[in-house]
Design a protein around this motif. Structure first.
Motif, PDB file in Angstrom:
ATOM      1  N   GLY A  43       2.472 -16.379   2.088  1.00  0.00           N
ATOM      2  CA  GLY A  43       2.996 -17.268   1.584  1.00  0.00           C
ATOM      3  C   GLY A  43       4.027 -16.773   3.095  1.00  0.00           C
ATOM      4  O   GLY A  43       4.397 -17.525   3.689  1.00  0.00           O
ATOM      5  N   TYR A  44       3.620 -15.805   3.501  1.00  0.00           N
ATOM      6  CA  TYR A  44       3.903 -14.878   5.334  1.00  0.00           C
ATOM      7  C   TYR A  44       2.606 -16.679   6.246  1.00  0.00           C
ATOM      8  O   TYR A  44       3.899 -16.863   7.313  1.00  0.00           O
ATOM      9  N   THR A  47       3.734 -20.225   4.863  1.00  0.00           N
ATOM     10  CA  THR A  47       4.827 -21.044   5.361  1.00  0.00           C
ATOM     11  C   THR A  47       5.698 -21.813   5.463  1.00  0.00           C
ATOM     12  O   THR A  47       5.310 -21.544   6.791  1.00  0.00           O
ATOM     13  N   SER A  49       8.215 -22.134   7.085  1.00  0.00           N
ATOM     14  CA  SER A  49       9.538 -21.297   8.103  1.00  0.00           C
ATOM     15  C   SER A  49       9.010 -19.592   7.413  1.00  0.00           C
ATOM     16  O   SER A  49       9.706 -19.369   6.445  1.00  0.00           O
ATOM     17  N   ARG A  50       8.579 -19.509   8.737  1.00  0.00           N
ATOM     18  CA  ARG A  50       9.179 -17.370   8.895  1.00  0.00           C
ATOM     19  C   ARG A  50      10.335 -17.440   8.730  1.00  0.00           C
ATOM     20  O   ARG A  50      10.280 -16.068   8.049  1.00  0.00           O
ATOM     21  N   LYS A  52      13.188 -18.484   7.291  1.00  0.00           N
ATOM     22  CA  LYS A  52      13.620 -18.731   6.392  1.00  0.00           C
ATOM     23  C   LYS A  52      12.654 -17.671   4.684  1.00  0.00           C
ATOM     24  O   LYS A  52      13.830 -17.111   4.267  1.00  0.00           O
ATOM     25  N   TYR A  53      11.282 -17.839   5.155  1.00  0.00           N
ATOM     26  CA  TYR A  53      10.525 -16.919   4.282  1.00  0.00           C
ATOM     27  C   TYR A  53      11.514 -15.396   4.196  1.00  0.00           C
ATOM     28  O   TYR A  53      11.284 -14.384   3.509  1.00  0.00           O
ATOM     29  N   ARG A  56      14.703 -14.606   2.561  1.00  0.00           N
ATOM     30  CA  ARG A  56      14.888 -14.496   1.607  1.00  0.00           C
ATOM     31  C   ARG A  56      14.250 -13.340   1.154  1.00  0.00           C
ATOM     32  O   ARG A  56      14.600 -13.103   0.437  1.00  0.00           O
ATOM     33  N   LEU A  57      13.388 -12.481   1.702  1.00  0.00           N
ATOM     34  CA  LEU A  57      12.916 -11.648   1.340  1.00  0.00           C
ATOM     35  C   LEU A  57      13.781 -10.162   2.113  1.00  0.00           C
ATOM     36  O   LEU A  57      13.754  -9.455   0.760  1.00  0.00           O
ATOM     37  N   ARG A 186       8.839 -21.520  -8.394  1.00  0.00           N
ATOM     38  CA  ARG A 186      10.206 -20.658  -7.172  1.00  0.00           C
ATOM     39  C   ARG A 186      11.212 -19.983  -7.519  1.00  0.00           C
ATOM     40  O   ARG A 186      11.361 -18.619  -7.189  1.00  0.00           O
ATOM     41  N   TRP A 190      10.661 -15.690  -6.925  1.00  0.00           N
ATOM     42  CA  TRP A 190      11.658 -14.783  -6.195  1.00  0.00           C
ATOM     43  C   TRP A 190      12.968 -14.198  -7.278  1.00  0.00           C
ATOM     44  O   TRP A 190      13.550 -13.158  -6.734  1.00  0.00           O
TER      45      TRP A 190
END
Length: 222
Positions: A43-44, A47, A49-50, A52-53, A56-57, A186, A190
């Protein structure tokens, strides 16, 4: 991949809460965490946009905290915080001119993660780094060494089973690629962690007929 991770994690947590004497549940559950670490790295890397990633985390980690304390560990930080810190370390390492300069960064973060009661502690970061920077035989060997170290120093016998998904990732990429095609929405991926913890926390209260108090001081290791 996602379905396997979710189901094995659910099995692990059910066993931890309701059948603590039966280790079979925990053995099956060891499959989940390596898949989540692998998914974090993928995912990293891919993605769009890191920022935004990472956001979300952070949101999932915050939402999951109270359900985690009520269902599993009253005085610990949930595993999404472990994954979030690991992702931040990856971001810092990518910005350094040389990967070798990241050694003191990783060492410092390891000390912090071992000090605070994070789920999986520094083991989570080290496993994420293994999935990020090793391949094939090196991936399996590094994971095996990591498990051996934690077996010797912490007695993590059951954790040795976690090598199973890594073997598939390294040596059976065709099979693993077919598994990865089984996608779920998704939002389900999540939301599963905080959602299943909240449900387990409610069932736990009804099952044992007692409320669990969160140990706030333990979160800061006070």
């Amino acid at each position: 991949m996602q379905i396997i991770a979710m189901l094995t994690m659910l099995i692990d947590h059910i066993g931890y809460i309701f059948f603590p004497v039966d280790i079979t549940w925990r053995v099956v559950g060891r499959i989940a965490f390596p898949i989540y670490c692998y998914a974090l790295v993928q995912g990293y890397l891919y993605t769009s946009s890191r920022a935004k990633y990472l956001r979300r985390l952070l949101i999932i980690a915050v939402i999951s905290q109270i359900p985690y304390n009520l269902a599993l560990t009253p005085g610990g930080w949930n595993v999404v915080f472990t994954l979030l810190i690991s992702a931040l370390v990856l971001l810092v390492l990518d910005k350094l001119p040389s990967l070798w300069l990241g050694i003191p960064v990783v060492a410092a973060v390891i000390l912090v993660m071992e000090f605070f009661p994070l789920d999986y502690n520094a083991y989570g970061l080290l496993l994420v780094l293994i999935f990020r920077y090793t391949r094939s035989y090196g991936l399996v060997l590094a994971h095996l060494i990591l498990n051996a170290v934690y077996l010797v120093y912490y007695g993590w016998t059951v954790q040795m089973i976690s090598i199973v998904p890594t073997l598939f990732i390294a040596y059976a990429p065709v099979v693993w690629n077919k598994i990865e095609r089984w996608r779920i929405p998704r939002w389900a991926w999540w939301s599963f962690y905080p959602g299943h913890l909240a449900i387990l926390a409610m069932v736990k209260v009804l099952w044992f007929r007692e409320w669990v108090s969160i140990e706030w001081r333990s979160l800061l290791n006070l």
